[in-house]
Design a protein around this motif. Structure first.
Motif, PDB file in Angstrom:
ATOM      1  N   THR A 155       0.836  -1.204   0.000  1.00  0.00           N
ATOM      2  CA  THR A 155       0.000   0.000   0.000  1.00  0.00           C
ATOM      3  C   THR A 155       0.868   1.250   0.000  1.00  0.00           C
ATOM      4  O   THR A 155       1.817   1.358   0.793  1.00  0.00           O
ATOM      5  N   VAL A 156       0.539   2.189  -0.880  1.00  0.00           N
ATOM      6  CA  VAL A 156       1.190   3.497  -0.884  1.00  0.00           C
ATOM      7  C   VAL A 156       0.488   4.362   0.167  1.00  0.00           C
ATOM      8  O   VAL A 156      -0.705   4.668   0.018  1.00  0.00           O
ATOM      9  N   PRO A 157       1.178   4.745   1.241  1.00  0.00           N
ATOM     10  CA  PRO A 157       0.515   5.539   2.279  1.00  0.00           C
ATOM     11  C   PRO A 157       0.361   6.990   1.823  1.00  0.00           C
ATOM     12  O   PRO A 157       1.211   7.541   1.114  1.00  0.00           O
ATOM     13  N   ALA A 158      -0.717   7.618   2.219  1.00  0.00           N
ATOM     14  CA  ALA A 158      -0.943   9.031   1.919  1.00  0.00           C
ATOM     15  C   ALA A 158      -1.904   9.584   2.947  1.00  0.00           C
ATOM     16  O   ALA A 158      -2.723   8.850   3.520  1.00  0.00           O
ATOM     17  N   PHE A 159      -1.821  10.896   3.153  1.00  0.00           N
ATOM     18  CA  PHE A 159      -2.601  11.494   4.231  1.00  0.00           C
ATOM     19  C   PHE A 159      -2.970  12.927   3.893  1.00  0.00           C
ATOM     20  O   PHE A 159      -2.154  13.691   3.377  1.00  0.00           O
ATOM     21  N   ALA A 191       2.658  -5.822 -15.904  1.00  0.00           N
ATOM     22  CA  ALA A 191       2.806  -4.478 -15.339  1.00  0.00           C
ATOM     23  C   ALA A 191       2.133  -4.400 -13.977  1.00  0.00           C
ATOM     24  O   ALA A 191       1.092  -5.032 -13.737  1.00  0.00           O
ATOM     25  N   SER A 192       2.723  -3.632 -13.081  1.00  0.00           N
ATOM     26  CA  SER A 192       2.078  -3.415 -11.790  1.00  0.00           C
ATOM     27  C   SER A 192       0.909  -2.456 -11.970  1.00  0.00           C
ATOM     28  O   SER A 192       0.867  -1.665 -12.905  1.00  0.00           O
ATOM     29  N   SER A 193      -0.051  -2.528 -11.061  1.00  0.00           N
ATOM     30  CA  SER A 193      -1.226  -1.667 -11.124  1.00  0.00           C
ATOM     31  C   SER A 193      -1.527  -1.157  -9.731  1.00  0.00           C
ATOM     32  O   SER A 193      -1.101  -1.741  -8.724  1.00  0.00           O
ATOM     33  N   ILE A 194      -2.278  -0.049  -9.668  1.00  0.00           N
ATOM     34  CA  ILE A 194      -2.627   0.528  -8.367  1.00  0.00           C
ATOM     35  C   ILE A 194      -4.116   0.796  -8.317  1.00  0.00           C
ATOM     36  O   ILE A 194      -4.721   1.265  -9.286  1.00  0.00           O
ATOM     37  N   ASP A 195      -4.719   0.463  -7.184  1.00  0.00           N
ATOM     38  CA  ASP A 195      -6.125   0.771  -6.967  1.00  0.00           C
ATOM     39  C   ASP A 195      -6.250   2.270  -6.721  1.00  0.00           C
ATOM     40  O   ASP A 195      -5.610   2.805  -5.809  1.00  0.00           O
ATOM     41  N   PRO A 196      -7.054   2.987  -7.511  1.00  0.00           N
ATOM     42  CA  PRO A 196      -7.091   4.454  -7.405  1.00  0.00           C
ATOM     43  C   PRO A 196      -7.649   4.954  -6.083  1.00  0.00           C
ATOM     44  O   PRO A 196      -7.376   6.095  -5.704  1.00  0.00           O
ATOM     45  N   THR A 198      -7.757   2.914  -2.874  1.00  0.00           N
ATOM     46  CA  THR A 198      -7.060   2.401  -1.683  1.00  0.00           C
ATOM     47  C   THR A 198      -5.554   2.608  -1.727  1.00  0.00           C
ATOM     48  O   THR A 198      -4.897   2.560  -0.690  1.00  0.00           O
ATOM     49  N   GLY A 199      -4.982   2.797  -2.927  1.00  0.00           N
ATOM     50  CA  GLY A 199      -3.537   2.911  -3.042  1.00  0.00           C
ATOM     51  C   GLY A 199      -2.812   1.591  -2.951  1.00  0.00           C
ATOM     52  O   GLY A 199      -1.586   1.564  -2.773  1.00  0.00           O
ATOM     53  N   VAL A 200      -3.526   0.467  -3.088  1.00  0.00           N
ATOM     54  CA  VAL A 200      -2.904  -0.856  -3.036  1.00  0.00           C
ATOM     55  C   VAL A 200      -2.317  -1.196  -4.406  1.00  0.00           C
ATOM     56  O   VAL A 200      -3.023  -1.186  -5.417  1.00  0.00           O
ATOM     57  N   VAL A 201      -1.017  -1.487  -4.435  1.00  0.00           N
ATOM     58  CA  VAL A 201      -0.312  -1.872  -5.653  1.00  0.00           C
ATOM     59  C   VAL A 201      -0.277  -3.389  -5.751  1.00  0.00           C
ATOM     60  O   VAL A 201       0.002  -4.071  -4.758  1.00  0.00           O
ATOM     61  N   ILE A 218       4.311   7.312  -8.221  1.00  0.00           N
ATOM     62  CA  ILE A 218       2.865   7.376  -8.034  1.00  0.00           C
ATOM     63  C   ILE A 218       2.456   8.836  -7.885  1.00  0.00           C
ATOM     64  O   ILE A 218       3.112   9.607  -7.170  1.00  0.00           O
ATOM     65  N   ILE A 219       1.387   9.217  -8.586  1.00  0.00           N
ATOM     66  CA  ILE A 219       0.787  10.534  -8.410  1.00  0.00           C
ATOM     67  C   ILE A 219      -0.339  10.414  -7.390  1.00  0.00           C
ATOM     68  O   ILE A 219      -1.197   9.530  -7.493  1.00  0.00           O
ATOM     69  N   ILE A 220      -0.333  11.298  -6.399  1.00  0.00           N
ATOM     70  CA  ILE A 220      -1.374  11.325  -5.362  1.00  0.00           C
ATOM     71  C   ILE A 220      -2.161  12.616  -5.541  1.00  0.00           C
ATOM     72  O   ILE A 220      -1.616  13.712  -5.388  1.00  0.00           O
ATOM     73  N   GLU A 221      -3.433  12.474  -5.871  1.00  0.00           N
ATOM     74  CA  GLU A 221      -4.290  13.628  -6.123  1.00  0.00           C
ATOM     75  C   GLU A 221      -5.212  13.871  -4.930  1.00  0.00           C
ATOM     76  O   GLU A 221      -5.774  12.940  -4.374  1.00  0.00           O
ATOM     77  N   GLU A 222      -5.348  15.137  -4.557  1.00  0.00           N
ATOM     78  CA  GLU A 222      -6.360  15.526  -3.585  1.00  0.00           C
ATOM     79  C   GLU A 222      -7.552  16.057  -4.359  1.00  0.00           C
ATOM     80  O   GLU A 222      -7.426  16.991  -5.143  1.00  0.00           O
ATOM     81  N   ARG A 223      -8.722  15.442  -4.134  1.00  0.00           N
ATOM     82  CA  ARG A 223      -9.921  15.812  -4.885  1.00  0.00           C
ATOM     83  C   ARG A 223     -11.053  16.195  -3.936  1.00  0.00           C
ATOM     84  O   ARG A 223     -11.140  15.690  -2.819  1.00  0.00           O
ATOM     85  N   ASP A 224     -11.914  17.077  -4.433  1.00  0.00           N
ATOM     86  CA  ASP A 224     -13.089  17.456  -3.681  1.00  0.00           C
ATOM     87  C   ASP A 224     -14.067  16.279  -3.643  1.00  0.00           C
ATOM     88  O   ASP A 224     -14.318  15.630  -4.666  1.00  0.00           O
ATOM     89  N   ILE A 225     -14.621  15.979  -2.462  1.00  0.00           N
ATOM     90  CA  ILE A 225     -15.499  14.827  -2.316  1.00  0.00           C
ATOM     91  C   ILE A 225     -16.762  14.986  -3.154  1.00  0.00           C
ATOM     92  O   ILE A 225     -17.249  14.032  -3.759  1.00  0.00           O
ATOM     93  N   VAL A 226     -17.298  16.212  -3.225  1.00  0.00           N
ATOM     94  CA  VAL A 226     -18.571  16.429  -3.910  1.00  0.00           C
ATOM     95  C   VAL A 226     -18.389  16.550  -5.413  1.00  0.00           C
ATOM     96  O   VAL A 226     -19.054  15.871  -6.196  1.00  0.00           O
TER      97      VAL A 226
END
Length: 543
Positions: A155-159, A191-196, A198-201, A218-226
């Motif tokens: 898992t790629v951790p992000a916060f 090829a490896s893949s990542i769950d958009p 959960t961040g699980v590779v 890995i690119i980590i995007e912060e998105r608006d929930i709505v």
């Protein structure tokens, strides 16, 4: 070997950004300046931080914060140019936006990489000028050890601490990564893949090169929930090394206690020391303990990496700012089995906002927001800005709503901003504590006030009045406007407006200081664009 660029925003000036750049470099390339605390100039790749607005730093200096002799790397944090102690790089964006791609664009990767040997690299962060968002943060080991297996996951951790935002993961494109090779890394077609979400590779490494190093980003995007719109994005770039899947398939463990439960979120306080023990052990062999993402000023005693079974070190940190942090501790046994234990450091906000929405009626905007909890909350100042070419400017206070002080239950608030002219606007809340500290919360959507669809003149307010009142009217087309005031006998006492007006919403002040108490009438006469409009209304002066 590793790169991660993050940023925080000044809550006083949202266009003032403090970048934190953490990199790992080949240790033998920088001897003898490779002791913890040493300052080195990055002369191999000549690393420069480009801010994305046409400006840049000189070649950066880095402070060594950790060393791994066995794997031949230094973990370093970039210093503010001109300083040997400040581990952030501050920049103020004065150019027009709406966004800026800050990045390091450097060289050279290690020669023995499988998918991009001896090439350049880019590590970037996208800064939007129109909001006050801090970036997501992450932290992976400099070298992630994976066994050769048909399916391996990590898992790629992000916060992020903003509860109105969410995180999305994806592999960086070749252009974003600055490579001519392959990303995601591929082992003979797998090829490896990542769950958009959960961040699980997931990766089939069974045909990967044994001992091979693969560069990954890995690119980590912060998105608006709505709205699902991107607010910021960052990249984390590291190496993966393929290990033999040895008979010992049991990975090291982090002993809890004394180690806090992996994934625990600490709520530190600025100026107060935080201390805890990290301990790992293995069923058969010794364990090497290391860390990535240690906050500025944090120490590990004894210094990492260290080896033992069990092996332990004490984390100690006295925060000097409320920038959130994420630390990854790694435990690796002699067979290459690796376990990652992640901790976040989330500075508790005085107010946790659960929603912030708007509704528009003609030229009125009603803002509604709800707090989940409040601590020491004195008030909310409501601020509005004009949006021109996608940029919010000229922020001004348009109202204040008192807070609830301390609360652990949801609280609802509302505010209506009236009398707006046609145009585009941004709104934000300035939440202010009793001690004067404050934080901004941005409305996610841009507000558009269009031109009126009909002629009208509204009842003046206040009414009765002394000495002043406001008269409002709307014009759907351009033309000439005359606004007159008459006494009860029909005598003209004042002309308030007389001239050309573009289509839009208008308010004008009428002052009755020279008039006596009584009933008066105000009349609008419009002609233009082939249309006429007249209307008369009554008002009362009461002295």
């Amino acid at each position: 070997r590793y790169g991660h660029l993050t940023f925080t925003r000044s809550q006083t000036f949202c266009d003032s950004v403090s970048f934190t750049l953490t990199c790992a470099f080949r240790r033998d390339g920088y001897a003898p300046n490779n002791n913890v605390g040493s300052v080195l100039t990055e002369t191999i790749g000549n690393t420069i931080l480009f801010f994305g607005d046409g400006t840049q730093t000189p070649v950066l200096q880095f402070k060594v914060i950790s060393i791994d002799v066995l794997n031949n790397y230094l973990i370093c944090r970039a210093l503010q140019p001109g300083s040997t102690t400040k581990e952030t790089i501050t920049h103020r964006y004065t150019a027009a936006g709406p966004s800026f791609l800050a990045q390091i664009n450097s060289s050279a990767r290690t020669l023995i990489e499988q998918n991009h040997p001896s090439g350049g690299y880019i590590v970037s962060a996208l800064v939007y000028k129109g909001n006050c968002n801090n970036s997501p943060i992450s932290s992976l080991p400099v070298i992630l050890f994976l066994p050769r297996r048909p399916s391996i996951t990590f898992t790629v951790p992000a916060f992020i601490s903003d509860t109105t935002k969410t995180i999305r993961f994806r592999y960086a494109t070749v252009a974003e990564m600055g490579v001519t090779g392959v990303n995601p890394p591929t082992a003979f077609g797998d090829a490896s893949s990542i769950d958009p979400i959960t961040g699980v590779v997931t990766w089939n490494t069974s045909t990967a090169i044994l001992g091979g190093l693969y560069s990954c980003q890995i690119i980590i995007e912060e998105r608006d929930i709505v709205t699902d719109t991107i607010k910021t994005r960052v990249a984390v770039d590291w190496l993966t090394q393929i290990q033999l899947d040895c008979p010992d398939v049991i990975s090291p463990v982090f002993d809890s206690p004394p180690t806090p439960s992996c994934g625990f979120a600490f709520g530190p306080t600025v100026g107060e020391n935080l201390t805890f023990t990290v301990q790992a052990s293995d069923n058969l062999t010794g364990v090497t303990l290391n860390a990535t993402g240690l906050p500025p000023g944090a120490t590990m005693t004894p210094t990492l990496p260290i080896t033992g079974n069990p092996v332990s070190s004490v984390f100690s940190w006295t925060p000097t700012s409320d920038d959130n942090q994420l630390v990854s501790f790694t435990a690796i046994d002699s067979c290459g089995n690796q376990t990652i234990c992640v901790f976040t450091f989330d500075f508790l906000l005085p107010v946790e906002l659960s929603s912030f929405v708007s509704t528009v009626y003609e030229n009125e905007v009603t803002l509604q927001w709800q707090t989940a909890t409040e601590n020491n909350n004195q008030k909310f100042d409501i601020e509005r800005a004009n949006v021109i070419n996608g940029n919010s400017s000229d922020w001004r206070n348009v109202g204040t709503v008192l807070g609830s002080g301390n609360s652990t239950t949801p609280k609802n608030y509302t505010f209506t901003d009236q009398g707006l002219n046609a145009g585009n606007f941004s709104y934000r809340l300035k939440q202010i504590d009793y001690n004067g500290e404050f934080k901004y919360f941005d409305l996610n959507s841009e507000i558009v006030i269009g031109t009126p669809i009909r002629f009208d003149m509204l009842q003046n307010y206040p009414n009765p009045f002394n000495p002043s009142t406001i008269i409002a009217y709307t014009l759907p087309v351009d033309g000439n406007v005359k606004l007159n005031v008459y006494d009860i006998s029909g005598k003209l006492v004042m002309t308030v407006n007389d001239g050309f007006r573009s289509a839009g919403y208008y308010t004008t002040e009428f002052n009755s200081s020279n008039l006596s108490s009584g009933v008066y009438y105000y009349r609008i006469d419009f002609n233009g664009s082939g249309q006429n409009f007249q209307k008369v209304m009554k008002m009362v002066v009461l002295k």
